[in-house]
Scaffold this motif. Structure first.
Motif, short mmCIF file in Angstrom:
data_model
loop_
_atom_site.label_atom_id
_atom_site.label_comp_id
_atom_site.label_asym_id
_atom_site.label_seq_id
_atom_site.Cartn_x
_atom_site.Cartn_y
_atom_site.Cartn_z
N MET A 104 0.83 -1.18 0.00
CA MET A 104 0.00 0.00 0.00
C MET A 104 0.87 1.24 0.00
SD MET A 104 -3.08 -0.62 2.60
CE MET A 104 -4.21 -1.93 2.38
N HIS A 105 0.29 2.28 -0.49
CA HIS A 105 1.00 3.56 -0.55
C HIS A 105 0.05 4.65 -0.08
CE1 HIS A 105 3.79 6.55 -2.14
NE2 HIS A 105 2.71 7.21 -2.51
N TYR A 106 0.52 5.46 0.86
CA TYR A 106 -0.28 6.56 1.39
C TYR A 106 0.51 7.85 1.28
CZ TYR A 106 -3.10 2.96 3.66
OH TYR A 106 -3.89 1.88 3.90
N GLU A 107 -0.18 8.93 0.98
CA GLU A 107 0.43 10.25 1.03
C GLU A 107 -0.53 11.16 1.77
OE1 GLU A 107 2.60 11.90 -2.30
OE2 GLU A 107 2.09 10.07 -3.40
N ILE A 108 0.02 12.02 2.60
CA ILE A 108 -0.79 12.96 3.37
C ILE A 108 -0.34 14.37 3.01
CG2 ILE A 108 -1.40 13.75 5.68
CD1 ILE A 108 -0.82 10.85 6.60
N PHE A 109 -1.30 15.23 2.72
CA PHE A 109 -1.02 16.60 2.34
C PHE A 109 -1.68 17.55 3.32
CE2 PHE A 109 -0.81 13.98 -1.41
CZ PHE A 109 0.37 14.40 -2.00
N ALA A 110 -1.04 18.70 3.54
CA ALA A 110 -1.56 19.68 4.49
C ALA A 110 -2.82 20.36 3.97
CB ALA A 110 -0.49 20.73 4.78
N GLY A 127 -5.98 -4.38 -9.97
CA GLY A 127 -6.53 -3.04 -10.03
C GLY A 127 -5.98 -2.09 -8.98
N VAL A 128 -6.40 -0.87 -9.08
CA VAL A 128 -5.96 0.20 -8.19
C VAL A 128 -7.20 0.82 -7.56
CG1 VAL A 128 -4.82 2.45 -8.06
CG2 VAL A 128 -3.95 0.69 -9.61
N LYS A 129 -7.14 1.05 -6.25
CA LYS A 129 -8.23 1.71 -5.54
C LYS A 129 -7.68 3.01 -4.95
CE LYS A 129 -11.51 1.34 -1.79
NZ LYS A 129 -11.99 0.56 -0.67
N VAL A 130 -8.32 4.11 -5.30
CA VAL A 130 -7.93 5.41 -4.77
C VAL A 130 -8.99 5.85 -3.78
CG1 VAL A 130 -7.47 7.82 -5.32
CG2 VAL A 130 -6.71 6.02 -6.88
N THR A 131 -8.57 6.21 -2.59
CA THR A 131 -9.48 6.71 -1.57
C THR A 131 -9.03 8.11 -1.20
OG1 THR A 131 -9.79 4.49 -0.71
CG2 THR A 131 -10.43 6.30 0.73
N ARG A 132 -9.92 9.05 -1.38
CA ARG A 132 -9.60 10.44 -1.05
C ARG A 132 -10.23 10.76 0.29
NH1 ARG A 132 -10.22 15.39 -5.26
NH2 ARG A 132 -9.15 16.93 -3.99
N MET A 133 -9.40 11.17 1.22
CA MET A 133 -9.87 11.46 2.57
C MET A 133 -9.87 12.97 2.77
SD MET A 133 -7.62 8.38 4.12
CE MET A 133 -8.07 8.43 5.81
N ALA A 134 -10.73 13.44 3.63
CA ALA A 134 -10.85 14.88 3.88
C ALA A 134 -9.83 15.33 4.92
CB ALA A 134 -12.25 15.21 4.36
N VAL A 135 -9.48 16.59 4.84
CA VAL A 135 -8.61 17.20 5.83
C VAL A 135 -9.47 17.55 7.04
CG1 VAL A 135 -7.13 19.18 6.33
CG2 VAL A 135 -7.09 18.12 4.07
N ALA A 136 -9.04 17.14 8.21
CA ALA A 136 -9.79 17.43 9.43
C ALA A 136 -9.70 18.92 9.75
CB ALA A 136 -9.24 16.61 10.60
N ALA A 137 -10.83 19.50 10.10
CA ALA A 137 -10.86 20.93 10.42
C ALA A 137 -10.28 21.20 11.80
CB ALA A 137 -12.28 21.44 10.34
N LYS A 138 -10.39 20.23 12.69
CA LYS A 138 -9.91 20.39 14.05
C LYS A 138 -8.92 19.26 14.36
CE LYS A 138 -11.54 20.52 18.81
NZ LYS A 138 -12.68 20.36 19.69
N PRO A 139 -7.73 19.58 14.86
CA PRO A 139 -6.77 18.52 15.18
C PRO A 139 -7.31 17.57 16.25
CG PRO A 139 -5.76 20.70 15.36
CD PRO A 139 -7.23 20.90 15.15
N ALA A 140 -6.88 16.35 16.18
CA ALA A 140 -7.28 15.35 17.17
C ALA A 140 -6.67 15.71 18.53
CB ALA A 140 -6.80 13.97 16.74
N PRO A 141 -7.34 15.33 19.61
CA PRO A 141 -6.78 15.58 20.95
C PRO A 141 -5.44 14.91 21.11
CG PRO A 141 -9.04 14.79 21.09
CD PRO A 141 -8.62 14.66 19.66
N LYS A 142 -4.54 15.52 21.86
CA LYS A 142 -3.19 14.97 22.07
C LYS A 142 -3.19 13.85 23.09
CE LYS A 142 -0.87 19.07 20.61
NZ LYS A 142 -0.59 20.40 20.96
#
Length: 63
Positions: A1-7, A35-50
């Motif tokens: 698997m390959h993941y990339e995260i963008f700001a 085959g290839v499956k692309v999943t587009r995830m949303a950017v969270a508006a609020k950071p997760a609790p630490k």
């Protein structure tokens, strides 16, 4: 698997517009089996609790 995260979405779109990324996407069908499956995830508006304390807990594990 390959993941990339963008700001930002703009960063994501800029990366996908790069010639080497477009070339890689074009080659994917010949490089993979099943085959290839692309999943587009949303950017969270609020950071997760630490830690759990921010969730109202004690921050201590029950283990």
């Amino acid at each position: 698997m390959h993941y990339e995260i963008f700001a930002t979405v703009e960063d994501f779109e800029a990366c996908n517009a790069m010639p080497y990324v477009r070339d890689w996407f074009a080659k994917l069908p010949e490089l993979v089996e099943g085959g290839v499956k692309v999943t587009r995830m949303a950017v969270a508006a609020k950071p997760a609790p630490k830690d759990r304390a921010e969730l109202g807990g004690t921050g201590q594990s029950a283990l």
